[in-house]
Design a protein around this motif. Structure first.
Motif, PDB file in Angstrom:
ATOM      1  N   GLU A  71       0.832  -1.205   0.000  1.00 32.80           N
ATOM      2  CA  GLU A  71       0.000   0.000   0.000  1.00 32.80           C
ATOM      3  C   GLU A  71       0.864   1.251   0.000  1.00 32.80           C
ATOM      4  OE1 GLU A  71      -3.664  -1.602   2.777  1.00 32.80           O
ATOM      5  OE2 GLU A  71      -1.621  -1.409   3.522  1.00 32.80           O
ATOM      6  N   PHE A  72       0.298   2.301  -0.578  1.00 29.00           N
ATOM      7  CA  PHE A  72       0.929   3.607  -0.482  1.00 29.00           C
ATOM      8  C   PHE A  72      -0.106   4.580   0.055  1.00 29.00           C
ATOM      9  CE2 PHE A  72       3.005   7.510  -1.641  1.00 29.00           C
ATOM     10  CZ  PHE A  72       4.332   7.202  -1.375  1.00 29.00           C
ATOM     11  N   ARG A  73       0.208   5.230   1.171  1.00 24.39           N
ATOM     12  CA  ARG A  73      -0.751   6.071   1.884  1.00 24.39           C
ATOM     13  C   ARG A  73      -2.105   5.380   2.026  1.00 24.39           C
ATOM     14  NH1 ARG A  73       1.952  10.743  -0.689  1.00 24.39           N
ATOM     15  NH2 ARG A  73       3.689  10.943   0.757  1.00 24.39           N
ATOM     16  N   GLY A  74      -2.078   4.123   2.445  1.00 19.66           N
ATOM     17  CA  GLY A  74      -3.306   3.400   2.741  1.00 19.66           C
ATOM     18  C   GLY A  74      -4.065   2.868   1.533  1.00 19.66           C
ATOM     19  N   ARG A  75      -3.550   3.100   0.318  1.00 19.30           N
ATOM     20  CA  ARG A  75      -4.245   2.572  -0.864  1.00 19.30           C
ATOM     21  C   ARG A  75      -3.413   1.465  -1.492  1.00 19.30           C
ATOM     22  NH1 ARG A  75      -5.687   6.596  -5.235  1.00 19.30           N
ATOM     23  NH2 ARG A  75      -7.281   5.046  -5.700  1.00 19.30           N
ATOM     24  N   LEU A  76      -4.099   0.379  -1.881  1.00 25.40           N
ATOM     25  CA  LEU A  76      -3.398  -0.730  -2.526  1.00 25.40           C
ATOM     26  C   LEU A  76      -2.685  -0.234  -3.773  1.00 25.40           C
ATOM     27  CD1 LEU A  76      -5.593  -3.944  -2.862  1.00 25.40           C
ATOM     28  CD2 LEU A  76      -3.536  -3.610  -1.499  1.00 25.40           C
ATOM     29  N   LEU A  93      25.580  -2.315   8.411  1.00 27.17           N
ATOM     30  CA  LEU A  93      25.071  -2.680   7.089  1.00 27.17           C
ATOM     31  C   LEU A  93      23.966  -1.677   6.764  1.00 27.17           C
ATOM     32  CD1 LEU A  93      23.002  -6.018   7.361  1.00 27.17           C
ATOM     33  CD2 LEU A  93      22.953  -4.163   8.985  1.00 27.17           C
ATOM     34  N   ARG A  94      23.611  -1.537   5.489  1.00 25.16           N
ATOM     35  CA  ARG A  94      22.593  -0.539   5.153  1.00 25.16           C
ATOM     36  C   ARG A  94      21.231  -1.212   5.025  1.00 25.16           C
ATOM     37  NH1 ARG A  94      23.784   2.200  -0.074  1.00 25.16           N
ATOM     38  NH2 ARG A  94      25.553   3.156   0.986  1.00 25.16           N
ATOM     39  N   LEU A  95      20.261  -0.688   5.767  1.00 24.75           N
ATOM     40  CA  LEU A  95      18.900  -1.223   5.720  1.00 24.75           C
ATOM     41  C   LEU A  95      18.099  -0.460   4.673  1.00 24.75           C
ATOM     42  CD1 LEU A  95      18.215  -1.498   9.576  1.00 24.75           C
ATOM     43  CD2 LEU A  95      19.071  -3.256   8.026  1.00 24.75           C
ATOM     44  N   PRO A  96      17.042  -1.078   4.121  1.00 23.07           N
ATOM     45  CA  PRO A  96      16.242  -0.382   3.114  1.00 23.07           C
ATOM     46  C   PRO A  96      15.469   0.783   3.732  1.00 23.07           C
ATOM     47  CG  PRO A  96      15.192  -2.452   3.740  1.00 23.07           C
ATOM     48  CD  PRO A  96      16.531  -2.432   4.416  1.00 23.07           C
ATOM     49  N   SER A  97      15.334   1.877   3.008  1.00 18.47           N
ATOM     50  CA  SER A  97      14.496   2.969   3.506  1.00 18.47           C
ATOM     51  C   SER A  97      13.374   3.277   2.525  1.00 18.47           C
ATOM     52  CB  SER A  97      15.337   4.214   3.800  1.00 18.47           C
ATOM     53  OG  SER A  97      16.233   4.456   2.744  1.00 18.47           O
ATOM     54  N   PRO A  98      12.204   2.658   2.737  1.00 23.99           N
ATOM     55  CA  PRO A  98      11.057   2.879   1.862  1.00 23.99           C
ATOM     56  C   PRO A  98      10.639   4.346   1.887  1.00 23.99           C
ATOM     57  CG  PRO A  98      10.648   1.017   3.340  1.00 23.99           C
ATOM     58  CD  PRO A  98      11.895   1.702   3.819  1.00 23.99           C
ATOM     59  N   PRO A  99      10.042   4.849   0.790  1.00 23.98           N
ATOM     60  CA  PRO A  99       9.584   6.240   0.794  1.00 23.98           C
ATOM     61  C   PRO A  99       8.482   6.448   1.834  1.00 23.98           C
ATOM     62  CG  PRO A  99       8.889   5.096  -1.209  1.00 23.98           C
ATOM     63  CD  PRO A  99       9.781   4.164  -0.471  1.00 23.98           C
ATOM     64  N   GLU A 100       8.337   7.685   2.280  1.00 23.98           N
ATOM     65  CA  GLU A 100       7.320   7.972   3.279  1.00 23.98           C
ATOM     66  C   GLU A 100       5.929   7.621   2.730  1.00 23.98           C
ATOM     67  OE1 GLU A 100       7.854  11.830   5.105  1.00 23.98           O
ATOM     68  OE2 GLU A 100       5.732  11.726   5.690  1.00 23.98           O
ATOM     69  N   GLY A 101       5.110   6.995   3.542  1.00 22.61           N
ATOM     70  CA  GLY A 101       3.768   6.619   3.102  1.00 22.61           C
ATOM     71  C   GLY A 101       3.680   5.194   2.573  1.00 22.61           C
TER      72      GLY A 101
END
Ligand SMILES: *Cc1c(COP(=O)(O)O)cnc(C)c1O
Length: 394
Positions: free
Chosen positions: A152-157, A297-305
Protein backbone atom coordinates in the motif's frame (compact mmCIF):
# COMPACT_ATOMS: atom_id res chain seq x y z
CA UNK A 1 18.25 -24.44 6.88
CA UNK A 2 15.92 -21.47 6.54
CA UNK A 3 15.24 -21.24 2.79
CA UNK A 4 15.49 -17.92 0.95
CA UNK A 5 12.07 -18.44 -0.58
CA UNK A 6 9.28 -20.89 0.11
CA UNK A 7 6.07 -21.19 -1.89
CA UNK A 8 3.10 -19.70 -0.04
CA UNK A 9 0.65 -22.48 -1.00
CA UNK A 10 0.00 -25.35 1.41
CA UNK A 11 -0.32 -29.04 0.53
CA UNK A 12 -4.05 -28.56 1.07
CA UNK A 13 -4.09 -25.79 -1.55
CA UNK A 14 -2.32 -28.13 -3.96
CA UNK A 15 -4.75 -31.01 -3.47
CA UNK A 16 -7.71 -28.70 -3.63
CA UNK A 17 -6.27 -27.58 -6.96
CA UNK A 18 -6.68 -31.10 -8.29
CA UNK A 19 -10.26 -31.33 -7.08
CA UNK A 20 -11.22 -27.88 -8.32
CA UNK A 21 -9.13 -28.21 -11.43
CA UNK A 22 -12.10 -28.86 -13.64
CA UNK A 23 -14.17 -25.97 -12.46
CA UNK A 24 -14.93 -23.77 -15.45
CA UNK A 25 -15.06 -20.41 -13.77
CA UNK A 26 -11.75 -20.29 -11.89
CA UNK A 27 -10.05 -17.73 -14.15
CA UNK A 28 -13.11 -15.49 -14.36
CA UNK A 29 -13.51 -15.65 -10.60
CA UNK A 30 -9.88 -14.69 -9.98
CA UNK A 31 -10.18 -11.79 -12.45
CA UNK A 32 -13.28 -10.43 -10.77
CA UNK A 33 -11.75 -10.78 -7.29
CA UNK A 34 -8.63 -8.90 -8.38
CA UNK A 35 -10.74 -6.26 -10.14
CA UNK A 36 -12.93 -5.69 -7.06
CA UNK A 37 -9.94 -5.59 -4.72
CA UNK A 38 -8.10 -3.02 -6.80
CA UNK A 39 -11.19 -1.21 -8.02
CA UNK A 40 -10.20 -1.52 -11.69
CA UNK A 41 -12.46 -2.27 -14.63
CA UNK A 42 -10.35 -4.81 -16.51
CA UNK A 43 -8.15 -7.70 -15.40
CA UNK A 44 -6.47 -10.21 -17.72
CA UNK A 45 -4.51 -13.31 -16.75
CA UNK A 46 -1.42 -14.53 -18.60
CA UNK A 47 1.50 -16.86 -17.85
CA UNK A 48 3.73 -14.27 -16.09
CA UNK A 49 4.18 -10.59 -15.32
CA UNK A 50 6.73 -10.19 -18.11
CA UNK A 51 4.14 -11.49 -20.58
CA UNK A 52 1.57 -9.07 -19.12
CA UNK A 53 4.01 -6.20 -19.77
CA UNK A 54 4.68 -7.43 -23.28
CA UNK A 55 0.94 -7.64 -24.03
CA UNK A 56 0.34 -4.14 -22.64
CA UNK A 57 3.08 -2.61 -24.76
CA UNK A 58 1.83 -4.43 -27.86
CA UNK A 59 -1.70 -3.19 -27.21
CA UNK A 60 -0.50 0.39 -26.61
CA UNK A 61 1.40 0.20 -29.89
CA UNK A 62 3.53 3.32 -29.63
CA UNK A 63 7.10 2.00 -29.90
CA UNK A 64 9.72 4.26 -28.35
CA UNK A 65 11.83 4.38 -25.19
CA UNK A 66 10.57 2.68 -22.03
CA UNK A 67 12.12 4.23 -18.92
CA UNK A 68 12.65 2.06 -15.84
CA UNK A 69 15.03 1.78 -12.89
CA UNK A 70 18.34 0.15 -13.88
CA UNK A 71 18.43 -2.03 -10.78
CA UNK A 72 15.67 -4.33 -11.93
CA UNK A 73 14.75 -7.80 -13.04
CA UNK A 74 16.35 -8.50 -16.44
CA UNK A 75 13.16 -10.08 -17.80
CA UNK A 76 11.56 -6.61 -17.76
CA UNK A 77 13.82 -4.93 -20.36
CA UNK A 78 13.80 -8.21 -22.28
CA UNK A 79 9.99 -8.12 -22.58
CA UNK A 80 10.20 -4.44 -23.58
CA UNK A 81 12.61 -5.35 -26.36
CA UNK A 82 10.43 -8.30 -27.49
CA UNK A 83 7.50 -5.88 -27.83
CA UNK A 84 9.51 -3.68 -30.20
CA UNK A 85 10.32 -0.89 -27.74
CA UNK A 86 13.67 0.34 -26.53
CA UNK A 87 14.59 -0.30 -22.86
CA UNK A 88 16.07 2.81 -21.28
CA UNK A 89 17.39 3.17 -17.72
CA UNK A 90 17.33 5.56 -14.80
CA UNK A 91 19.88 5.16 -11.99
CA UNK A 92 18.48 4.31 -8.55
CA UNK A 93 18.69 6.13 -5.25
CA UNK A 94 21.03 4.41 -2.76
CA UNK A 95 18.53 4.39 0.10
CA UNK A 96 15.24 3.38 -1.52
CA UNK A 97 16.92 1.19 -4.18
CA UNK A 98 14.50 2.75 -6.67
CA UNK A 99 14.49 5.64 -9.13
CA UNK A 100 13.34 8.98 -7.71
CA UNK A 101 10.93 11.21 -9.66
CA UNK A 102 13.80 13.74 -9.92
CA UNK A 103 16.15 11.23 -11.51
CA UNK A 104 13.35 10.14 -13.81
CA UNK A 105 12.74 13.69 -15.03
CA UNK A 106 16.42 14.14 -15.85
CA UNK A 107 16.14 11.17 -18.22
CA UNK A 108 12.92 12.27 -19.95
CA UNK A 109 13.09 12.97 -23.68
CA UNK A 110 10.57 13.14 -26.54
CA UNK A 111 11.57 9.58 -27.44
CA UNK A 112 10.05 8.20 -24.21
CA UNK A 113 6.63 6.64 -24.75
CA UNK A 114 6.25 4.55 -21.55
CA UNK A 115 7.47 4.86 -17.95
CA UNK A 116 7.57 1.92 -15.54
CA UNK A 117 6.90 2.78 -11.91
CA UNK A 118 8.52 -0.21 -10.23
CA UNK A 119 7.70 -1.48 -6.73
CA UNK A 120 10.96 -3.37 -6.37
CA UNK A 121 10.99 -6.10 -3.68
CA UNK A 122 7.37 -5.11 -2.95
CA UNK A 123 8.44 -1.66 -1.69
CA UNK A 124 5.95 0.77 -3.25
CA UNK A 125 7.21 3.87 -5.03
CA UNK A 126 5.19 7.10 -5.11
CA UNK A 127 3.20 6.61 -8.32
CA UNK A 128 1.16 9.78 -7.70
CA UNK A 129 4.32 11.86 -7.62
CA UNK A 130 5.66 10.14 -10.73
CA UNK A 131 2.41 10.92 -12.56
CA UNK A 132 2.57 14.51 -11.36
CA UNK A 133 6.07 15.14 -12.70
CA UNK A 134 5.08 13.52 -16.00
CA UNK A 135 1.92 15.62 -16.37
CA UNK A 136 3.13 17.56 -19.39
CA UNK A 137 4.47 14.48 -21.14
CA UNK A 138 2.44 12.21 -23.31
CA UNK A 139 3.53 8.90 -21.80
CA UNK A 140 1.82 5.75 -20.56
CA UNK A 141 2.64 4.97 -16.93
CA UNK A 142 2.65 1.28 -16.00
CA UNK A 143 3.07 0.10 -12.42
CA UNK A 144 5.42 -2.84 -12.23
CA UNK A 145 3.74 -4.35 -9.18
CA UNK A 146 5.02 -7.85 -10.02
CA UNK A 147 6.37 -8.30 -6.47
CA UNK A 148 3.90 -5.97 -4.73
CA UNK A 149 0.45 -7.55 -4.48
CA UNK A 150 -1.00 -6.25 -1.22
CA UNK A 151 1.50 -3.40 -0.81
CA UNK A 152 0.00 0.00 0.00
CA UNK A 153 0.93 3.61 -0.48
CA UNK A 154 -0.75 6.07 1.88
CA UNK A 155 -3.31 3.40 2.74
CA UNK A 156 -4.25 2.57 -0.86
CA UNK A 157 -3.40 -0.73 -2.53
CA UNK A 158 -0.81 -0.34 -5.27
CA UNK A 159 -1.81 -1.27 -8.81
CA UNK A 160 -4.53 1.25 -9.53
CA UNK A 161 -2.78 4.62 -9.53
CA UNK A 162 -1.34 4.45 -13.07
CA UNK A 163 -2.71 3.65 -16.55
CA UNK A 164 -2.11 -0.07 -15.99
CA UNK A 165 -0.32 -2.46 -13.66
CA UNK A 166 1.24 -5.91 -13.80
CA UNK A 167 1.37 -8.50 -10.99
CA UNK A 168 3.27 -11.79 -10.80
CA UNK A 169 2.27 -15.10 -9.19
CA UNK A 170 5.64 -16.68 -9.75
CA UNK A 171 7.08 -18.71 -6.88
CA UNK A 172 9.19 -15.93 -5.31
CA UNK A 173 6.40 -13.34 -5.15
CA UNK A 174 3.82 -12.38 -2.49
CA UNK A 175 1.37 -15.13 -3.47
CA UNK A 176 2.88 -18.06 -5.33
CA UNK A 177 0.77 -19.76 -7.95
CA UNK A 178 3.87 -21.43 -9.42
CA UNK A 179 3.25 -19.42 -12.58
CA UNK A 180 0.84 -16.79 -13.78
CA UNK A 181 0.60 -13.05 -13.99
CA UNK A 182 -2.16 -10.45 -14.07
CA UNK A 183 -2.66 -7.23 -15.94
CA UNK A 184 -4.88 -4.52 -14.45
CA UNK A 185 -6.23 -1.45 -16.24
CA UNK A 186 -9.03 1.07 -16.22
CA UNK A 187 -8.33 2.09 -19.79
CA UNK A 188 -11.18 0.76 -21.98
CA UNK A 189 -9.36 1.31 -25.26
CA UNK A 190 -6.31 -0.62 -24.07
CA UNK A 191 -8.54 -3.37 -22.68
CA UNK A 192 -10.33 -3.71 -26.01
CA UNK A 193 -7.05 -4.16 -27.86
CA UNK A 194 -5.78 -6.59 -25.22
CA UNK A 195 -8.82 -8.80 -25.61
CA UNK A 196 -8.06 -9.24 -29.29
CA UNK A 197 -4.36 -9.68 -28.75
CA UNK A 198 -4.72 -12.33 -26.06
CA UNK A 199 -6.89 -14.47 -28.28
CA UNK A 200 -3.70 -15.30 -30.16
CA UNK A 201 -2.00 -16.53 -26.97
CA UNK A 202 -0.57 -20.05 -26.77
CA UNK A 203 -2.54 -22.50 -24.59
CA UNK A 204 -1.37 -22.52 -20.96
CA UNK A 205 0.68 -25.33 -19.40
CA UNK A 206 -1.43 -28.33 -18.38
CA UNK A 207 -2.72 -28.73 -14.83
CA UNK A 208 -0.68 -31.90 -14.32
CA UNK A 209 2.51 -30.14 -15.39
CA UNK A 210 1.92 -27.22 -13.01
CA UNK A 211 0.86 -29.54 -10.18
CA UNK A 212 4.08 -31.54 -10.49
CA UNK A 213 6.20 -28.40 -10.64
CA UNK A 214 4.53 -26.83 -7.62
CA UNK A 215 4.54 -30.05 -5.58
CA UNK A 216 8.27 -30.55 -6.17
CA UNK A 217 8.95 -26.93 -5.28
CA UNK A 218 6.98 -27.42 -2.07
CA UNK A 219 8.88 -30.62 -1.28
CA UNK A 220 12.22 -28.95 -1.99
CA UNK A 221 11.75 -26.45 0.83
CA UNK A 222 11.52 -29.23 3.39
CA UNK A 223 14.58 -28.52 5.57
CA UNK A 224 16.55 -31.69 4.83
CA UNK A 225 15.81 -31.85 1.16
CA UNK A 226 16.64 -28.17 0.94
CA UNK A 227 20.15 -28.41 2.40
CA UNK A 228 21.01 -31.29 0.12
CA UNK A 229 19.57 -29.56 -2.94
CA UNK A 230 21.48 -26.40 -2.03
CA UNK A 231 24.74 -28.26 -1.75
CA UNK A 232 24.21 -29.90 -5.13
CA UNK A 233 23.32 -26.58 -6.69
CA UNK A 234 26.49 -24.98 -5.32
CA UNK A 235 28.67 -27.71 -6.76
CA UNK A 236 27.06 -27.60 -10.18
CA UNK A 237 26.20 -24.00 -10.58
CA UNK A 238 28.52 -21.86 -8.45
CA UNK A 239 26.78 -18.94 -6.90
CA UNK A 240 27.88 -15.70 -8.44
CA UNK A 241 27.43 -12.58 -6.38
CA UNK A 242 27.83 -10.05 -9.17
CA UNK A 243 27.68 -10.39 -12.92
CA UNK A 244 27.03 -8.62 -16.17
CA UNK A 245 24.10 -10.69 -17.43
CA UNK A 246 23.56 -10.64 -21.20
CA UNK A 247 19.88 -10.13 -22.11
CA UNK A 248 17.93 -12.54 -24.29
CA UNK A 249 17.22 -10.77 -27.53
CA UNK A 250 15.16 -13.40 -29.29
CA UNK A 251 11.58 -13.94 -28.16
CA UNK A 252 10.50 -17.59 -27.65
CA UNK A 253 7.79 -18.46 -30.18
CA UNK A 254 5.32 -19.36 -27.40
CA UNK A 255 6.11 -16.30 -25.24
CA UNK A 256 2.57 -14.92 -25.23
CA UNK A 257 0.89 -17.63 -23.18
CA UNK A 258 -2.20 -18.04 -21.03
CA UNK A 259 -2.35 -18.56 -17.27
CA UNK A 260 -2.72 -22.21 -16.22
CA UNK A 261 -6.07 -22.93 -14.58
CA UNK A 262 -4.18 -24.72 -11.80
CA UNK A 263 -2.18 -21.57 -11.01
CA UNK A 264 -5.30 -19.39 -11.09
CA UNK A 265 -6.92 -21.75 -8.61
CA UNK A 266 -3.87 -21.72 -6.30
CA UNK A 267 -3.89 -17.93 -6.28
CA UNK A 268 -7.65 -17.70 -5.77
CA UNK A 269 -7.41 -20.02 -2.75
CA UNK A 270 -4.70 -17.89 -1.20
CA UNK A 271 -6.28 -14.47 -1.79
CA UNK A 272 -8.29 -14.95 1.41
CA UNK A 273 -5.02 -15.18 3.32
CA UNK A 274 -3.44 -12.17 1.63
CA UNK A 275 -3.67 -9.83 4.61
CA UNK A 276 -2.23 -12.52 6.90
CA UNK A 277 0.52 -13.18 4.31
CA UNK A 278 1.49 -9.52 3.94
CA UNK A 279 1.10 -8.97 7.69
CA UNK A 280 3.62 -11.75 8.39
CA UNK A 281 6.06 -10.23 5.88
CA UNK A 282 5.73 -6.82 7.53
CA UNK A 283 6.24 -8.32 10.98
CA UNK A 284 9.43 -10.10 9.87
CA UNK A 285 10.69 -6.90 8.22
CA UNK A 286 9.99 -5.01 11.45
CA UNK A 287 12.04 -7.54 13.42
CA UNK A 288 14.93 -7.22 10.96
CA UNK A 289 14.74 -3.46 11.09
CA UNK A 290 14.67 -3.28 14.84
CA UNK A 291 17.36 -5.88 15.49
CA UNK A 292 19.76 -4.75 12.78
CA UNK A 293 19.53 -0.99 13.00
CA UNK A 294 22.81 0.45 14.19
CA UNK A 295 24.68 -2.56 12.78
CA UNK A 296 27.29 -1.95 10.09
CA UNK A 297 25.07 -2.68 7.09
CA UNK A 298 22.59 -0.54 5.15
CA UNK A 299 18.90 -1.22 5.72
CA UNK A 300 16.24 -0.38 3.11
CA UNK A 301 14.50 2.97 3.51
CA UNK A 302 11.06 2.88 1.86
CA UNK A 303 9.58 6.24 0.79
CA UNK A 304 7.32 7.97 3.28
CA UNK A 305 3.77 6.62 3.10
CA UNK A 306 4.86 3.19 1.85
CA UNK A 307 3.64 -0.06 3.43
CA UNK A 308 5.66 -2.69 1.56
CA UNK A 309 4.71 -6.29 0.79
CA UNK A 310 8.39 -7.36 1.22
CA UNK A 311 9.06 -10.35 -1.00
CA UNK A 312 12.48 -10.16 0.65
CA UNK A 313 14.20 -7.70 2.98
CA UNK A 314 17.12 -6.23 1.03
CA UNK A 315 20.16 -5.21 3.05
CA UNK A 316 23.43 -3.90 1.65
CA UNK A 317 26.76 -5.24 2.88
CA UNK A 318 30.28 -4.49 1.78
CA UNK A 319 31.34 -8.07 1.17
CA UNK A 320 28.28 -9.82 -0.20
CA UNK A 321 30.02 -13.15 -0.83
CA UNK A 322 31.48 -13.53 2.63
CA UNK A 323 28.26 -12.49 4.41
CA UNK A 324 26.26 -14.88 2.23
CA UNK A 325 28.59 -17.81 2.89
CA UNK A 326 28.70 -17.14 6.64
CA UNK A 327 24.90 -17.04 6.88
CA UNK A 328 24.56 -20.18 4.82
CA UNK A 329 27.09 -22.08 6.90
CA UNK A 330 24.95 -21.14 9.89
CA UNK A 331 21.66 -22.33 8.46
CA UNK A 332 20.26 -19.19 6.82
CA UNK A 333 19.97 -19.01 3.06
CA UNK A 334 19.85 -15.50 1.58
CA UNK A 335 18.81 -14.26 -1.85
CA UNK A 336 21.54 -12.66 -3.88
CA UNK A 337 19.20 -11.23 -6.54
CA UNK A 338 19.63 -8.97 -8.21
CA UNK A 339 23.30 -9.61 -8.83
CA UNK A 340 23.41 -7.38 -11.90
CA UNK A 341 22.50 -3.93 -13.14
CA UNK A 342 20.30 -3.98 -16.25
CA UNK A 343 22.13 -0.88 -17.51
CA UNK A 344 25.31 -2.94 -17.68
CA UNK A 345 23.47 -5.74 -19.47
CA UNK A 346 22.63 -3.20 -22.17
CA UNK A 347 26.19 -1.80 -22.19
CA UNK A 348 25.36 1.55 -20.62
CA UNK A 349 27.93 3.14 -18.36
CA UNK A 350 27.73 5.54 -15.49
CA UNK A 351 24.71 4.28 -13.54
CA UNK A 352 26.87 3.76 -10.49
CA UNK A 353 24.25 3.33 -7.77
CA UNK A 354 22.61 0.47 -9.66
CA UNK A 355 25.96 -1.21 -10.06
CA UNK A 356 26.75 -0.73 -6.40
CA UNK A 357 23.39 -2.28 -5.47
CA UNK A 358 24.12 -5.27 -7.71
CA UNK A 359 27.36 -5.80 -5.80
CA UNK A 360 26.01 -5.28 -2.28
CA UNK A 361 22.34 -6.29 -1.93
CA UNK A 362 21.39 -9.53 -0.18
CA UNK A 363 17.80 -10.44 0.68
CA UNK A 364 16.83 -11.68 4.14
CA UNK A 365 13.93 -14.16 3.88
CA UNK A 366 10.39 -12.85 4.49
CA UNK A 367 8.12 -15.67 3.37
CA UNK A 368 5.17 -16.04 5.74
CA UNK A 369 6.14 -19.52 6.93
CA UNK A 370 9.09 -18.04 8.87
CA UNK A 371 8.38 -17.63 12.59
CA UNK A 372 9.35 -14.64 14.71
CA UNK A 373 11.94 -16.74 16.53
CA UNK A 374 13.47 -17.80 13.20
CA UNK A 375 13.71 -14.13 12.25
CA UNK A 376 15.44 -13.47 15.58
CA UNK A 377 17.84 -16.29 14.77
CA UNK A 378 18.58 -14.69 11.38
CA UNK A 379 19.41 -11.43 13.20
CA UNK A 380 21.62 -13.07 15.82
CA UNK A 381 23.56 -14.88 13.11
CA UNK A 382 23.95 -11.68 11.09
CA UNK A 383 25.15 -9.77 14.15
CA UNK A 384 27.73 -12.46 14.93
CA UNK A 385 29.13 -12.01 11.44
CA UNK A 386 29.03 -8.23 11.58
CA UNK A 387 30.86 -7.90 14.92
CA UNK A 388 33.65 -10.10 13.58
CA UNK A 389 34.12 -7.83 10.59
CA UNK A 390 35.82 -4.52 10.17
CA UNK A 391 34.81 -1.91 7.66
CA UNK A 392 31.50 -3.49 6.71
CA UNK A 393 29.89 -0.06 6.41
CA UNK A 394 29.30 1.06 2.87
C1 LIG B 1 9.50 -10.85 -10.62
C2 LIG B 1 9.45 -9.55 -11.24
C3 LIG B 1 9.08 -9.42 -12.58
C4 LIG B 1 8.79 -10.60 -13.46
O1 LIG B 1 7.72 -11.40 -13.07
P1 LIG B 1 7.44 -12.76 -13.88
O2 LIG B 1 6.09 -13.18 -13.49
O3 LIG B 1 8.50 -13.70 -13.44
O4 LIG B 1 7.57 -12.45 -15.32
C5 LIG B 1 9.01 -8.15 -13.11
N1 LIG B 1 9.32 -7.07 -12.38
C6 LIG B 1 9.69 -7.15 -11.09
C7 LIG B 1 9.99 -5.90 -10.33
C8 LIG B 1 9.77 -8.40 -10.48
O5 LIG B 1 10.16 -8.49 -9.20
Amino acid sequence: MIPRFAPTYTWTDLFQGIVNGRRQQVEAELCSRLAAMHDVAHVFLVSSARVALYALLKAYNRPGDVLMPAYNCIVVPEAVHFAGYNPSFVDIDRGSLNMTPDALMKCMSPAVSVVLATHLFGIPCDVGEIRRVLERHNVLVIEDAAPALGAEFRGRLVGKAADAAIISFQSTKVISGESGGALLTNNDALAGKLKGLLQAATAPDSGLEVFLRSASRKAATDRWVYSIAQRGYRLLQQERMYEVVPPHTRMPSDFLKGCPKFSANLVLNQLERLSWNVGRRRKLAAIYQEELSGQPLRLPSPPEGASPAWIQYPVQVKDKGSFYRYMQKNGVDLTWTYRYSCAESYALEGLENSREAAKTVLGLPTHPSITDSQAQLVCRTAKRYLTGQRGTYL
